[in-house]
Design a protein around this motif. Structure first.
Motif, PDB file in Angstrom:
ATOM      1  N   LEU A   1       0.826  -1.200   0.000  1.00 60.56           N
ATOM      2  CA  LEU A   1       0.000   0.000   0.000  1.00 60.56           C
ATOM      3  C   LEU A   1       0.865   1.257   0.000  1.00 60.56           C
ATOM      4  O   LEU A   1       0.589   2.223  -0.733  1.00 60.56           O
ATOM      5  CB  LEU A   1      -0.920  -0.005   1.223  1.00 60.56           C
ATOM      6  CG  LEU A   1      -1.795   1.242   1.427  1.00 60.56           C
ATOM      7  CD1 LEU A   1      -2.741   1.433   0.241  1.00 60.56           C
ATOM      8  CD2 LEU A   1      -2.582   1.132   2.732  1.00 60.56           C
ATOM      9  N   GLY A   2       1.925   1.250   0.801  1.00 64.55           N
ATOM     10  CA  GLY A   2       2.800   2.419   0.869  1.00 64.55           C
ATOM     11  C   GLY A   2       3.500   2.701  -0.450  1.00 64.55           C
ATOM     12  O   GLY A   2       3.521   3.846  -0.930  1.00 64.55           O
ATOM     13  N   TYR A   3       4.060   1.650  -1.052  1.00 61.65           N
ATOM     14  CA  TYR A   3       4.717   1.850  -2.348  1.00 61.65           C
ATOM     15  C   TYR A   3       3.702   2.194  -3.434  1.00 61.65           C
ATOM     16  O   TYR A   3       3.990   2.973  -4.351  1.00 61.65           O
ATOM     17  CB  TYR A   3       5.514   0.609  -2.735  1.00 61.65           C
ATOM     18  CG  TYR A   3       6.863   0.523  -2.072  1.00 61.65           C
ATOM     19  CD1 TYR A   3       7.898   1.370  -2.450  1.00 61.65           C
ATOM     20  CD2 TYR A   3       7.119  -0.405  -1.059  1.00 61.65           C
ATOM     21  CE1 TYR A   3       9.147   1.296  -1.836  1.00 61.65           C
ATOM     22  CE2 TYR A   3       8.356  -0.486  -0.445  1.00 61.65           C
ATOM     23  CZ  TYR A   3       9.371   0.370  -0.839  1.00 61.65           C
ATOM     24  OH  TYR A   3      10.596   0.295  -0.232  1.00 61.65           O
TER      25      TYR A   3
ATOM     26  N   LEU B   1       0.877   3.929  -3.069  1.00 66.73           N
ATOM     27  CA  LEU B   1       0.540   5.342  -2.952  1.00 66.73           C
ATOM     28  C   LEU B   1       1.628   6.225  -3.547  1.00 66.73           C
ATOM     29  O   LEU B   1       1.339   7.205  -4.256  1.00 66.73           O
ATOM     30  CB  LEU B   1       0.331   5.716  -1.483  1.00 66.73           C
ATOM     31  CG  LEU B   1      -1.034   5.427  -0.859  1.00 66.73           C
ATOM     32  CD1 LEU B   1      -1.012   5.803   0.619  1.00 66.73           C
ATOM     33  CD2 LEU B   1      -2.129   6.198  -1.576  1.00 66.73           C
ATOM     34  N   ALA B   2       2.883   5.891  -3.259  1.00 64.21           N
ATOM     35  CA  ALA B   2       3.987   6.675  -3.811  1.00 64.21           C
ATOM     36  C   ALA B   2       3.996   6.610  -5.332  1.00 64.21           C
ATOM     37  O   ALA B   2       4.192   7.626  -6.016  1.00 64.21           O
ATOM     38  CB  ALA B   2       5.310   6.172  -3.243  1.00 64.21           C
ATOM     39  N   ALA B   3       3.764   5.418  -5.884  1.00 67.03           N
ATOM     40  CA  ALA B   3       3.737   5.272  -7.340  1.00 67.03           C
ATOM     41  C   ALA B   3       2.601   6.069  -7.961  1.00 67.03           C
ATOM     42  O   ALA B   3       2.746   6.664  -9.039  1.00 67.03           O
ATOM     43  CB  ALA B   3       3.626   3.795  -7.708  1.00 67.03           C
ATOM     44  N   ALA B   4       1.460   6.103  -7.275  1.00 63.80           N
ATOM     45  CA  ALA B   4       0.298   6.805  -7.820  1.00 63.80           C
ATOM     46  C   ALA B   4       0.512   8.312  -7.901  1.00 63.80           C
ATOM     47  O   ALA B   4      -0.145   8.990  -8.711  1.00 63.80           O
ATOM     48  CB  ALA B   4      -0.928   6.503  -6.964  1.00 63.80           C
TER      49      ALA B   4
ATOM     50  N   GLY C   1       5.749   6.727   4.837  1.00 64.70           N
ATOM     51  CA  GLY C   1       5.509   6.432   6.245  1.00 64.70           C
ATOM     52  C   GLY C   1       4.798   5.114   6.448  1.00 64.70           C
ATOM     53  O   GLY C   1       5.097   4.380   7.402  1.00 64.70           O
ATOM     54  N   ILE C   2       3.845   4.783   5.562  1.00 68.14           N
ATOM     55  CA  ILE C   2       3.111   3.524   5.678  1.00 68.14           C
ATOM     56  C   ILE C   2       4.032   2.335   5.485  1.00 68.14           C
ATOM     57  O   ILE C   2       3.912   1.317   6.173  1.00 68.14           O
ATOM     58  CB  ILE C   2       1.953   3.484   4.664  1.00 68.14           C
ATOM     59  CG1 ILE C   2       0.834   4.443   5.086  1.00 68.14           C
ATOM     60  CG2 ILE C   2       1.391   2.072   4.520  1.00 68.14           C
ATOM     61  CD1 ILE C   2      -0.262   4.590   4.064  1.00 68.14           C
ATOM     62  N   ARG C   3       4.979   2.413   4.557  1.00 67.97           N
ATOM     63  CA  ARG C   3       5.745   1.227   4.177  1.00 67.97           C
ATOM     64  C   ARG C   3       6.991   0.976   5.018  1.00 67.97           C
ATOM     65  O   ARG C   3       7.408  -0.174   5.164  1.00 67.97           O
ATOM     66  CB  ARG C   3       6.153   1.330   2.707  1.00 67.97           C
ATOM     67  CG  ARG C   3       7.208   2.382   2.398  1.00 67.97           C
ATOM     68  CD  ARG C   3       7.495   2.473   0.914  1.00 67.97           C
ATOM     69  NE  ARG C   3       8.535   3.417   0.577  1.00 67.97           N
ATOM     70  CZ  ARG C   3       8.344   4.560  -0.074  1.00 67.97           C
ATOM     71  NH1 ARG C   3       7.129   4.904  -0.438  1.00 67.97           N
ATOM     72  NH2 ARG C   3       9.359   5.356  -0.365  1.00 67.97           N
ATOM     73  N   GLU C   4       7.611   2.017   5.590  1.00 67.34           N
ATOM     74  CA  GLU C   4       8.968   1.832   6.100  1.00 67.34           C
ATOM     75  C   GLU C   4       9.038   0.950   7.344  1.00 67.34           C
ATOM     76  O   GLU C   4       9.837   0.019   7.394  1.00 67.34           O
ATOM     77  CB  GLU C   4       9.627   3.186   6.358  1.00 67.34           C
ATOM     78  CG  GLU C   4      10.086   3.858   5.084  1.00 67.34           C
ATOM     79  CD  GLU C   4      11.255   4.795   5.299  1.00 67.34           C
ATOM     80  OE1 GLU C   4      11.599   5.077   6.478  1.00 67.34           O
ATOM     81  OE2 GLU C   4      11.825   5.233   4.296  1.00 67.34           O
ATOM     82  N   ALA C   5       8.234   1.227   8.360  1.00 74.27           N
ATOM     83  CA  ALA C   5       8.307   0.414   9.571  1.00 74.27           C
ATOM     84  C   ALA C   5       7.899  -1.035   9.312  1.00 74.27           C
ATOM     85  O   ALA C   5       8.608  -1.961   9.744  1.00 74.27           O
ATOM     86  CB  ALA C   5       7.453   1.040  10.681  1.00 74.27           C
TER      87      ALA C   5
ATOM     88  N   ALA D   1       8.439  -1.261  -9.276  1.00 74.64           N
ATOM     89  CA  ALA D   1       8.603  -1.539  -7.844  1.00 74.64           C
ATOM     90  C   ALA D   1       7.354  -2.191  -7.273  1.00 74.64           C
ATOM     91  O   ALA D   1       7.427  -3.170  -6.507  1.00 74.64           O
ATOM     92  CB  ALA D   1       8.934  -0.249  -7.098  1.00 74.64           C
ATOM     93  N   VAL D   2       6.174  -1.656  -7.616  1.00 74.02           N
ATOM     94  CA  VAL D   2       4.921  -2.214  -7.109  1.00 74.02           C
ATOM     95  C   VAL D   2       4.715  -3.635  -7.631  1.00 74.02           C
ATOM     96  O   VAL D   2       4.317  -4.541  -6.883  1.00 74.02           O
ATOM     97  CB  VAL D   2       3.739  -1.311  -7.506  1.00 74.02           C
ATOM     98  CG1 VAL D   2       2.416  -1.947  -7.099  1.00 74.02           C
ATOM     99  CG2 VAL D   2       3.878   0.063  -6.849  1.00 74.02           C
ATOM    100  N   LEU D   3       4.997  -3.864  -8.907  1.00 74.49           N
ATOM    101  CA  LEU D   3       4.873  -5.211  -9.479  1.00 74.49           C
ATOM    102  C   LEU D   3       5.802  -6.189  -8.775  1.00 74.49           C
ATOM    103  O   LEU D   3       5.437  -7.354  -8.536  1.00 74.49           O
ATOM    104  CB  LEU D   3       5.173  -5.169 -10.974  1.00 74.49           C
ATOM    105  CG  LEU D   3       4.115  -4.492 -11.857  1.00 74.49           C
ATOM    106  CD1 LEU D   3       4.623  -4.392 -13.287  1.00 74.49           C
ATOM    107  CD2 LEU D   3       2.792  -5.257 -11.806  1.00 74.49           C
ATOM    108  N   LEU D   4       7.003  -5.739  -8.429  1.00 76.57           N
ATOM    109  CA  LEU D   4       7.966  -6.613  -7.766  1.00 76.57           C
ATOM    110  C   LEU D   4       7.500  -6.985  -6.365  1.00 76.57           C
ATOM    111  O   LEU D   4       7.731  -8.118  -5.897  1.00 76.57           O
ATOM    112  CB  LEU D   4       9.327  -5.927  -7.714  1.00 76.57           C
ATOM    113  CG  LEU D   4      10.538  -6.799  -7.368  1.00 76.57           C
ATOM    114  CD1 LEU D   4      10.658  -7.982  -8.324  1.00 76.57           C
ATOM    115  CD2 LEU D   4      11.813  -5.965  -7.400  1.00 76.57           C
ATOM    116  N   ILE D   5       6.833  -6.075  -5.686  1.00 80.18           N
ATOM    117  CA  ILE D   5       6.277  -6.405  -4.366  1.00 80.18           C
ATOM    118  C   ILE D   5       5.241  -7.511  -4.492  1.00 80.18           C
ATOM    119  O   ILE D   5       5.244  -8.498  -3.748  1.00 80.18           O
ATOM    120  CB  ILE D   5       5.639  -5.162  -3.722  1.00 80.18           C
ATOM    121  CG1 ILE D   5       6.707  -4.155  -3.348  1.00 80.18           C
ATOM    122  CG2 ILE D   5       4.844  -5.553  -2.468  1.00 80.18           C
ATOM    123  CD1 ILE D   5       6.145  -2.831  -2.888  1.00 80.18           C
TER     124      ILE D   5
END
Length: 404
Positions: free
Chosen positions: A89-91, A93-96, A122-126, A188-192
């Motif tokens: 979700l975090g990545y 949002l950044a991609a969008a 912020g959503i993805r890092e922790a 990046a999102v596809l790789l996740i």
């Protein structure tokens, strides 16, 4: 009588596939982000006519948003037992947000995109850092964080270089360059989705409760809070890298060459992060952190007193070495000292505290620069670094982090 054979040092092949995939995701997203961030201040000022106050407001609000979000996303990943969902979700949002930058017609649209982008960060890092700890054996934890940090920093090197090349190709057309940022972000999102796997966590818990409760936070050990305090003092000793750029400008580096400051710093950072992580798994982390602070002290003294562009380049190189010696290890120390089911919360708190300390340090550095000049800023940084060495020698056990 035979001697016990020492285990061979870990290599990138020993690191779990999920960690490697997360590192590649970080690399791709950093390329995407730096394609924009390396040019965004100039775009705002020259194309949109924004003032430097607006530029500072955009960056300040964006980073504060990311720091606050990290606490809640880390706790949420502990509560629901799903880290990949939040990382994706975090990545995502950044991609969008990437197409918003070339389409934006006002500075406020850029501000909105930056806020959403930083919410994604912020959503993805922790949860991402906690997921690395979940899938990595304790004996190679330093290697895993070092590899992810090295790949992330490689993206930070590649992004500005690609931005410079594309600006030349498109004859300084910011919007045309910004469109290219969507490509690595989508990859990046596809790789996740395709490459990241997570174990189930907390399966032995009879029930789940919100981690942001007094009784839950009490389970975070005394040693963990020492790590948080140490990270905060580290951040006070190291202010924003933007002051390296200001120093380069003050020493006469042409504007067109300014991205090379970040390239030099990040090249060294990326080169040493993985070997240092591997070494920390064998000898412990605190001694290497102290070495990093010694290097930072040398960097600050060089930037304060060594004249000219050569002195500046040496100081920037030492700064990159300091980052490589410390940043991955601080993440590994959080994983070493946090309970399994509170790792996300632990990383969120750590990131919030150190982010706030870095903001305070940068404000202090800016005031010193304005009032007394660059020499005072970097001399104060050297003093903070020396004080942090004393704290490290008295607060952390020398062997902490060795096989956790």
């Amino acid at each position: 009588m035979t001697n016990a054979k020492q285990p061979a040092p870990a290599t990138w092949r020993d690191v779990p596939t999920t960690v490697l995939m997360l590192g590649l995701v970080s690399l791709l997203m950093d390329i995407s982000s730096e394609l924009i961030h390396a040019l965004l201040p100039a775009f705002l000022v020259t194309t949109m006519g924004a003032s430097t106050v607006i530029v500072g407001l955009i960056e300040g609000v964006a980073e504060a948003t990311a720091a606050i979000t990290k606490v809640f996303s880390g706790a949420l990943s502990d509560w629901i037992g799903k880290r990949k969902l939040l990382v994706g979700l975090g990545y995502g949002l950044a991609a969008a947000t990437k197409p918003v930058f070339p389409l934006a017609s006002t500075a406020w649209q850029v501000l909105a995109a930056r806020i959403v982008d930083r919410i994604g960060k912020g959503i993805r890092e922790a949860p991402r850092d906690a997921l690395i700890a979940d899938v990595t054996p304790a004996t190679i934890r330093g290697a895993s964080y070092g590899l992810r940090q090295a790949l992330d920093t490689t993206g930070a090197v590649a992004g500005p270089l690609i931005a410079v090349a594309l600006m030349a190709l498109y004859t300084d057309d910011f919007r045309a360059v910004f469109w290219w940022s969507a490509v690595p972000a989508a990859l990046a999102v596809l790789l996740i989705v395709a490459g990241v796997r997570e174990p189930s966590i907390g399966v032995e818990q009879p029930h789940r409760r919100s981690p942001i409760r007094r009784e839950e936070l009490r389970r975070l050990s005394h040693l963990y809070w020492i790590v948080v305090a140490t990270g905060a003092v580290f951040a006070l000793a190291r202010f924003s890298e933007a002051f390296l750029v200001l120093k380069a400008q003050a020493d006469g580096l042409p504007l067109a060459m300014i991205p090379l400051v970040y390239v030099l710093m990040n090249l060294i950072y990326a080169a040493v992060a993985m070997p240092v992580g591997v070494l920390s798994d064998r000898i412990g982390r605190s001694n290497l952190l102290i070495c990093g602070l010694v290097v930072l002290t040398g960097a600050d003294l060089t930037l304060a007193f060594a004249p000219g562009l050569i002195g500046m380049a040496v100081g920037v190189a030492l700064w990159g070495l300091y980052l490589g010696l410390t940043q991955g290890l601080l993440s590994a120390l959080v994983a070493d000292t946090a309970p399994l089911d509170l790792r996300g919360t632990a990383f969120g708190i750590f990131n919030l505290v150190t982010g706030g300390a870095l903001l305070v340090a940068s404000l202090l550095a800016g005031w010193l620069w304005h009032a007394f000049g660059p020499q005072a800023t970097f001399a104060a940084g050297a003093a903070f670094s020396a004080a942090t060495i004393v704290i490290m020698l008295t607060a952390l056990k020398p062997g902490i982090g060795r096989h956790a």
